[in-house]
Design an enzyme around this catalytic site. Structure first.
Site, PDB file in Angstrom:
ATOM      1  N   GLY A 258       0.863  -1.204  -0.152  1.00 35.28           N
ATOM      2  CA  GLY A 258      -0.041   0.076   0.100  1.00 35.28           C
ATOM      3  C   GLY A 258       0.917   1.282   0.006  1.00 35.28           C
ATOM      4  N   GLY A 263       4.835   7.472   2.834  1.00 38.06           N
ATOM      5  CA  GLY A 263       5.731   6.449   2.283  1.00 38.06           C
ATOM      6  C   GLY A 263       4.830   5.258   1.458  1.00 38.06           C
ATOM      7  N   ASP A 379      -4.964  10.500  13.464  1.00 39.67           N
ATOM      8  CA  ASP A 379      -5.315   9.973  12.111  1.00 39.67           C
ATOM      9  C   ASP A 379      -6.066   8.709  12.156  1.00 39.67           C
ATOM     10  OD1 ASP A 379      -5.609  10.074   9.429  1.00 39.67           O
ATOM     11  OD2 ASP A 379      -3.389   9.422   8.704  1.00 39.67           O
ATOM     12  N   ASP A 397       0.301   3.441  12.148  1.00 37.29           N
ATOM     13  CA  ASP A 397       0.468   4.843  11.471  1.00 37.29           C
ATOM     14  C   ASP A 397       0.756   5.830  12.595  1.00 37.29           C
ATOM     15  OD1 ASP A 397       1.319   6.607   9.460  1.00 37.29           O
ATOM     16  OD2 ASP A 397      -0.290   6.074   8.056  1.00 37.29           O
TER      17      ASP A 397
END
Length: 530
Positions: A258, A263, A379, A397
């Site tokens: 992904g 990145g 997030d 993340d």
């Protein structure tokens, strides 16, 4: 349309700005930072009734989306966070509204503002087209020359910046005799001939001894890495086990799992402790000037914040041209993909969904409460909730995590004009620059709504593009909103979970903390509520 370098994607005039690849966003930000051109762009963005795709009004008195105060506040925030204004503008404007701004809208604003270098970069390097005509009478050659010189100066300045934000002399290497806790050298595993193995013995490698030119690491990052306890993987090893960072997706026989804002993530195999082990390698975008912050934040958080429902970090790499983070591989992918049944996977049944929701809530609560100064993820979304082989959720993340001040877990931790995260998951106050732990509560509410309905968080084709608006505007009963692919729901549990969604997405003052939300969630699934 031609494929972008290093990407399976393509960009057209009608593409939404939020889909610009990271390398293009980064270079445009550099160009527009030189003369603060992003301010000119931001000050020209039209407000309603203008709609993306329509001609930009040229009357100087048309309604503007952003005021001079907005531009000033963002400028101050960029100075504090060492960010570039165009990046912030893209994050806010590029994700706002039901109809999102396009590349064509940006090009028109650049043309009107006479920001020709950025306009040429977008048309030639990103769209692979011809340069657009200038307005008559502009001294283009002198302007371009000045911008080129300014960009070189700016890039040199960024390379010399230290953690304090002041220009420093960065030594080419650090020399030590014996490693100690005060050394600035980095203790890592040496490169060995058998690149399919990771060894535990360590030598000292300093930035000056790296195999390839790397971005400069500040002293704080070096010290954090030294004490983190994570394994260092040589860049050459990671390059080899990802088939030279193959951008062919895994379902087509490649390594790419992904791609996100920071990145690309690749699947790889290593041998550790005599056993083969799958890992996910995130190669950070070296063109992003905020990459050091992403790298440092992930390691800071995951070296101290260990929990069953947080994605574990296996190690890192900083001896090559790109920095990398290595995570445990999650065989069931992201919650977003599983709810969408990507790759032909079976739908998740409602019991598994309920457990996933509880586990994700526990991971977020741990972030908020494991130390006196709470961490705000900023997030939370289904794409950042990974599922292991037993469908145990792992929140991942952490590049946007904010370390809050001390105090209660309900207080506002930071006031900022910088808006992060994904629009459909963001609390209303976040768009005003108010970031707190309750921002994560709102985002969790949207994830819970995805689990219940099986619908994506955003869909341009439906009434009420974002999921919360779609459900709120619907006149359907709870039974009709539930995802039938999940099987026959327990209606008592489902009804109470819908009510919890309502609480989590309330106005900030009425919204519970994640501690309270998790308590309610546990009460619901244990059927302790009537």
């Amino acid at each position: 349309m031609q494929a972008l370098p290093g990407s399976m994607d393509s960009v057209a005039m009608t593409s939404e700005l939020r889909f610009l690849p990271p390398w293009a966003r980064s270079q445009l930000a550099h160009i527009l930072e030189v003369t603060h051109g992003w301010r000119e762009v931001m000050g020209r963005v039209p407000s309603s009734p203008w709609q993306p795709g329509s001609p930009i009004p040229q009357d100087l008195h048309y309604p503007k989306k952003y005021s001079s105060d907005d531009i000033h506040l963002i400028s101050e925030e960029c100075v504090r966070d060492r960010r570039e204004g165009f990046e912030v503008l893209l994050e806010e404007w590029g994700t706002s509204g039901r109809q999102r701004p396009t590349v064509q809208d940006l090009l028109e604003l650049l043309r009107l503002a006479k920001l020709y270098r950025a306009m040429d970069y977008l048309t030639i390097n990103v769209l692979h087209g011809e340069a657009l005509p200038r307005q008559d009478g502009d001294p283009i050659e002198d302007l371009d020359k000045a911008l080129q010189e300014g960009l070189r100066t700016y890039d040199n300045f960024i390379q010399e910046m230290g953690a304090s934000g002041e220009v420093q002399d960065i030594p080419s290497s650090y020399t030590i005799d014996e490693p100690s806790s005060d050394d600035l050298a980095l203790t890592i595993a040496p490169v060995i001939d058998d690149k399919t193995k990771v060894i535990g013995t360590c030598n000292n490698l300093t930035p000056g001894q790296s195999q390839a030119e790397s971005p400069p690491l500040d002293t704080e990052v070096l010290q954090d890495l030294q004490s983190s306890g994570f394994t260092h993987f040589s860049y050459s090893l990671l390059k080899e086990i990802t088939n030279n960072f193959s951008n062919v997706p895994t379902d087509l026989g490649g390594c790419k799992l992904g791609e996100g804002a920071f990145g690309v993530v690749y699947l790889a195999k290593i041998f550790q402790g005599g056993h083969e082990k799958k890992v996910a390698v995130k190669r950070l975008n070296s063109g992003e000037i905020k990459v050091e912050g992403q790298f440092k934040t992930e390691i800071e958080v995951l070296s101290r914040c260990i929990h069953e429902n947080l994605l574990p970090l296996e190690g890192f790499s900083c001896d090559g041209p790109d920095w990398c983070l290595v995570y445990a591989y999650m065989p069931n992918g992201s919650l977003q993909d599983r709810l969408a049944c990507s790759g032909g996977s079976e739908p998740l049944d409602w019991q598994i969904r309920v457990r996933i929701g509880e586990g994700a809530a526990r991971g977020i609560v741990h972030l908020h409460t494991y130390q006196e100064r709470p961490l705000v993820h900023r997030d939370i979304k289904s794409a950042n909730i990974l599922l292991d082989g037993s469908f145990i959720p792992k929140v991942g993340d952490f590049g946007l995590v904010h370390l809050g001040g001390s105090g209660t877990h309900t207080r506002t931790l930071i006031k900022t004009t910088t808006v992060f995260g994904t629009s459909a998951y963001m609390a209303p106050e976040a768009f005003r620059g108010d970031i707190s732990v309750k921002m994560d509560t709102f985002s969790f509410g949207i994830v819970l709504l995805e689990l219940l309905t099986g619908l994506p968080s955003y869909d341009e084709e439906r009434e009420g593009c974002d999921l919360l608006s779609h459900v709120q505007e619907s006149e359907a009963e709870v039974e009709e909103l539930l995802d039938t692919q999940a099987g026959t729901w327990d209606m008592n549990i489902a009804s109470h979970l819908f009510a919890l969604v309502g609480l989590c997405t309330e106005a900030k003052k009425k919204r519970p903390t994640m501690v309270q939300a998790l308590y309610n969630y546990s009460q619901i699934i244990n059927k302790q509520l009537d």
